[in-house]
Structure formats: C-alpha cells, structure tokens
Scaffold this active site. Structure first.
Site, PDB file in Angstrom:
ATOM      1  N   SER A  50       0.799  -1.237   0.000  1.00 10.25           N
ATOM      2  CA  SER A  50       0.000   0.000   0.000  1.00 10.25           C
ATOM      3  C   SER A  50       0.829   1.284   0.000  1.00 10.25           C
ATOM      4  O   SER A  50       0.278   2.359  -0.254  1.00 10.25           O
ATOM      5  CB  SER A  50      -0.943   0.010   1.202  1.00 10.25           C
ATOM      6  OG  SER A  50      -1.999  -0.874   0.966  1.00 10.25           O
ATOM      7  N   LYS A  80       0.566   3.284  -3.051  1.00  9.77           N
ATOM      8  CA  LYS A  80      -0.627   4.093  -3.330  1.00  9.77           C
ATOM      9  C   LYS A  80      -0.304   5.596  -3.328  1.00  9.77           C
ATOM     10  O   LYS A  80      -0.947   6.369  -4.030  1.00  9.77           O
ATOM     11  CB  LYS A  80      -1.719   3.801  -2.280  1.00  9.77           C
ATOM     12  CG  LYS A  80      -2.295   2.390  -2.405  1.00  9.77           C
ATOM     13  CD  LYS A  80      -3.177   2.034  -1.216  1.00  9.77           C
ATOM     14  CE  LYS A  80      -3.769   0.639  -1.387  1.00  9.77           C
ATOM     15  NZ  LYS A  80      -4.427   0.122  -0.198  1.00  9.77           N
ATOM     16  N   TYR A  87      -2.082  -3.320 -11.056  1.00  9.95           N
ATOM     17  CA  TYR A  87      -2.130  -3.015  -9.616  1.00  9.95           C
ATOM     18  C   TYR A  87      -1.283  -3.997  -8.806  1.00  9.95           C
ATOM     19  O   TYR A  87      -0.561  -3.606  -7.885  1.00  9.95           O
ATOM     20  CB  TYR A  87      -3.597  -3.045  -9.146  1.00  9.95           C
ATOM     21  CG  TYR A  87      -3.765  -2.870  -7.653  1.00  9.95           C
ATOM     22  CD1 TYR A  87      -3.692  -1.619  -7.061  1.00  9.95           C
ATOM     23  CD2 TYR A  87      -3.989  -3.972  -6.819  1.00  9.95           C
ATOM     24  CE1 TYR A  87      -3.846  -1.459  -5.686  1.00  9.95           C
ATOM     25  CE2 TYR A  87      -4.146  -3.819  -5.448  1.00  9.95           C
ATOM     26  CZ  TYR A  87      -4.075  -2.562  -4.888  1.00  9.95           C
ATOM     27  OH  TYR A  87      -4.214  -2.410  -3.524  1.00  9.95           O
ATOM     28  N   TYR A 127      -4.645   3.827   7.609  1.00  9.00           N
ATOM     29  CA  TYR A 127      -6.019   3.300   7.565  1.00  9.00           C
ATOM     30  C   TYR A 127      -6.813   3.728   8.786  1.00  9.00           C
ATOM     31  O   TYR A 127      -6.713   4.873   9.214  1.00  9.00           O
ATOM     32  CB  TYR A 127      -5.999   1.768   7.397  1.00  9.00           C
ATOM     33  CG  TYR A 127      -5.256   1.400   6.168  1.00  9.00           C
ATOM     34  CD1 TYR A 127      -5.797   1.673   4.914  1.00  9.00           C
ATOM     35  CD2 TYR A 127      -3.998   0.841   6.225  1.00  9.00           C
ATOM     36  CE1 TYR A 127      -5.104   1.382   3.762  1.00  9.00           C
ATOM     37  CE2 TYR A 127      -3.295   0.542   5.069  1.00  9.00           C
ATOM     38  CZ  TYR A 127      -3.868   0.818   3.851  1.00  9.00           C
ATOM     39  OH  TYR A 127      -3.180   0.539   2.724  1.00  9.00           O
ATOM     40  N   VAL A 141       1.074  -3.807   3.814  1.00  8.32           N
ATOM     41  CA  VAL A 141       0.945  -5.099   4.509  1.00  8.32           C
ATOM     42  C   VAL A 141       2.205  -5.966   4.479  1.00  8.32           C
ATOM     43  O   VAL A 141       2.274  -6.973   5.187  1.00  8.32           O
ATOM     44  CB  VAL A 141      -0.218  -5.992   4.000  1.00  8.32           C
ATOM     45  CG1 VAL A 141      -1.536  -5.542   4.548  1.00  8.32           C
ATOM     46  CG2 VAL A 141      -0.225  -6.128   2.510  1.00  8.32           C
TER      47      VAL A 141
HETATM   48  O1  DON Z   1      -4.351  -4.707  -2.312  1.00  4.98           O
HETATM   49  C1  DON Z   1      -3.888  -5.281  -1.329  1.00  4.98           C
HETATM   50  O2  DON Z   1      -4.609  -5.866  -0.516  1.00  4.98           O
HETATM   51  C2  DON Z   1      -2.396  -5.238  -1.112  1.00  4.98           C
HETATM   52  N1  DON Z   1      -1.688  -5.309  -2.346  1.00  4.98           N
HETATM   53  C3  DON Z   1      -1.991  -3.981  -0.405  1.00  4.98           C
HETATM   54  C4  DON Z   1      -2.731  -3.764   0.899  1.00  4.98           C
HETATM   55  C5  DON Z   1      -1.938  -3.058   1.923  1.00  4.98           C
HETATM   56  O3  DON Z   1      -0.734  -2.940   1.882  1.00  4.98           O
HETATM   57  C6  DON Z   1      -2.685  -2.575   3.111  1.00  4.98           C
HETATM   58  N2  DON Z   1      -1.746  -2.070   4.107  1.00  4.98           N
HETATM   59  N3  DON Z   1      -1.641  -2.006   5.212  1.00  4.98           N
END
Ligand code: DON
Length: 309
Positions: free
Chosen positions: A65, A68, A193, A245, A263
């Site tokens: 994330s 992003k 993505y 978040y 994550v």
């Molecule tokens: O889209 C997803 O679920 C992962 N590629 C990224 C999510 C993420 O990193 C949330 N972070 N804390």
C-alpha cells in the site's frame, strides 16, 4: 538534529523490536507469509544526502500500500486534480483498507479516498500509457527517480501470488465498473495493480523517497522538482488523514508525521522539511500496520519532537 549515528538508531530499533512477537505477518497474499516476523530494519535519509540505518538494511520488501502514495502522485501529474478527484474522494473512512461497505452505502458510489484499496485501484486505472507494460514502466521510472535507485523493479512471485488470490480487490473493481468509476478491463487493471504493489526496495530506498516528499517534491541531491509542490502537499495530507487506515487518528496523535504503511510491513515517513524515514518490520497489528515499525516511530517522535501538531 535527531539520530546522527547508526548506533543510536540501532538502539531504538532494538527497543521497538520487542513489540514484534505480538504481531503476525500478512498471509492473505500467500507469498508474503514467507517473511521473518522478527525482522526490523530502519533508515533515515537527510536532505544533505547523509543517511543512517539499523537492522538488516539489505532486506528487500514489496511496497504494497505504500505504492498508493506514488501512484496517486503520478496519476495527479498525468490527469490533474479535477479528473482524479471526480473519481476518488478525499475523506478518511474509518474502515479496514479492503472494505467494500462504503462503496455501496456512500453516494455517489466512488471510493472515499486514494489510500484504501478501492481508491487506489481507481487511481492506478488513471495512470497514463498505451498498455499495462507502458504504465508499469512509467511508474517504475518515477520510483527509480524518487529513490535514486535505477535497479528497482517488481517481485514477480509476489505479484503473481496476489494476482491469483485478489478476489476481494476484483469485487471492488467490478463494483466500480458498474458505477462508471473505472472503464477498463478488470484483469488488465489487476495485472497493473498487483505489479505496482509488488515493487520492491529496501528501507534506505524508502527513506530517500520519504525525504523527497518531506522536501515538497524536490530531490534534495540534485534540486530537481520530481513531484510538483501542490501534489506533494496532497500526498502528505492523505498520508496524515488516511496513511495508517483506521489507525490514522491515533497515529496522528501519538506520532504526528505524514506516513504510509503496507501489509508487507513497510512504513514510509516524511518529516516535513527535515528528513525521510524507511522502516521494514513484517509483523503486523490487527489493522495491517507494522507493529514494531509503529513503535519505532512513536519512540522517535517523542525522543526527537517530530510531531507536526
Ligand atoms: O491490495 C492489497 O490488498 C495489497 N496489495 C496492499 C494492501 C496493503 O498494503 C494494506 N496495508 N496495510
């Protein structure tokens, strides 16, 4: 000036590392499960080019994330604020990062902000280029400029692992396609993505990228404006309001710097006008943020008075 030796940072890392056993590595993307939950590395990058690091700095991790923030900067540079924010809102959600609930309950049915998965998918959809290859290449070149590391690429195994299992993200895409937020083929968008999220670097690269944001989009080493000032400001604002978040409010109170987590356990921090921080600690708390990484930022913020507020 905070932290002017590797030893000083190492001591803080050792203290924060005690939190790691209370966390858990992400396993909903199968390839992320291989990470070592006790790892913690950190780097600080100052605008004069000096940097300090602690832990196993050679550890590579995927941005997840954190990407992003960068895709948002690129989409804003490509399409402008009016277009981007006609499709994605600017408000925090208070929901988990992959939640679908507000997409349905909120009117209009556009994602509330670019830091949740739905919003990030809509933003990635806006990255310009004739096909996925060109759009990914543009994003990679941008990240290579921001880090000063031209060998940065994405991790194929992690991208594939997410592509094969990202059913919830596909659901978000189909929902947004139904409501005309996106108009491209969902598999094409998922292809781009998942590769974006799998872009790989180490804490030092991440700290340098954070430093560019801290310096309002200017590469401190060559003076190039890599991100326009007003776009760097937008990115940092979203980092404060939505970067952690549904833990963003508590993080703003405790730490008080623009930061973004992923994550994989990465956290990028940008201390305005001062320096960038890159952290990798794969054990996560229940909200998906690096548990030891957040502890380290909490310790640093208090020790060096980093809060903006
Ligand atoms: O889209 C997803 O679920 C992962 N590629 C990224 C999510 C993420 O990193 C949330 N972070 N804390």
């Amino acid at each position: 000036m905070p932290c002017r030796t590797n030893e000083e940072l190492q001591n803080l890392v050792e203290e924060a590392k005690r939190e790691a056993p209370a966390g858990k590595v992400a396993d909903y993307i199968p390839a992320l499960e291989k990470a070592n939950s006790s790892d913690l590395s950190a780097a600080i990058f100052y605008p004069d080019g000096t940097c300090y690091s602690a832990g196993d700095i050679k550890d590579q991790f995927t941005l997840q994330s954190i990407s992003k923030v960068i895709s948002l900067a690129l989409a804003l540079m490509d399409r402008g604020e009016e277009k981007v924010f006609s499709l994605v809102g600017q408000e925090p959600t208070g929901d988990p990062f992959n939640s679908i609930v507000k997409l349905e309950s909120h009117s209009p049915n556009k994602p509330l902000n670019p830091m949740i998965n739905a919003g990030a998918l809509a933003v990635t959809h806006l990255i310009a280029g004739v096909d996925v290859t060109e759009r990914l290449e543009r994003l990679l070149c941008f990240i290579q400029d921001l880090t000063g590391n031209h060998s940065i690429t994405y991790n194929k195994d992690i991208a594939e692992s997410e592509f094969e299992t990202a059913f919830l993200n596909r659901a978000l895409c189909y929902f947004m396609k139904q409501h005309c937020v996106i108009d491209e083929d969902v598999e094409e968008l998922m292809n781009l993505y998942t590769k974006q999220c799998a872009i790989e670097m180490n804490s030092l690269d991440l700290a340098r990228m954070g430093c560019v944001l801290a310096m309002d989009g200017v590469d401190p080493l060559n003076g190039r404006q890599l991100i326009p000032f007003h776009i760097a400001r937008i990115c940092k604002t979203f980092m404060v309001t939505c970067g952690m978040y549904n833990a963003s409010g508590e993080f703003a109170i405790k730490v008080g710097i623009p930061a973004k987590s992923g994550v994989s356990g990465g956290v990028m921090g940008a201390v305005p006008g001062r320096f960038g921080i890159g952290i990798y600690g794969p054990a996560l708390d229940e909200k998906g943020n690096s548990i030891a990484g957040l502890k380290l930022l909490d310790i640093m913020s208090k020790k060096y008075s980093l809060s903006m507020f």
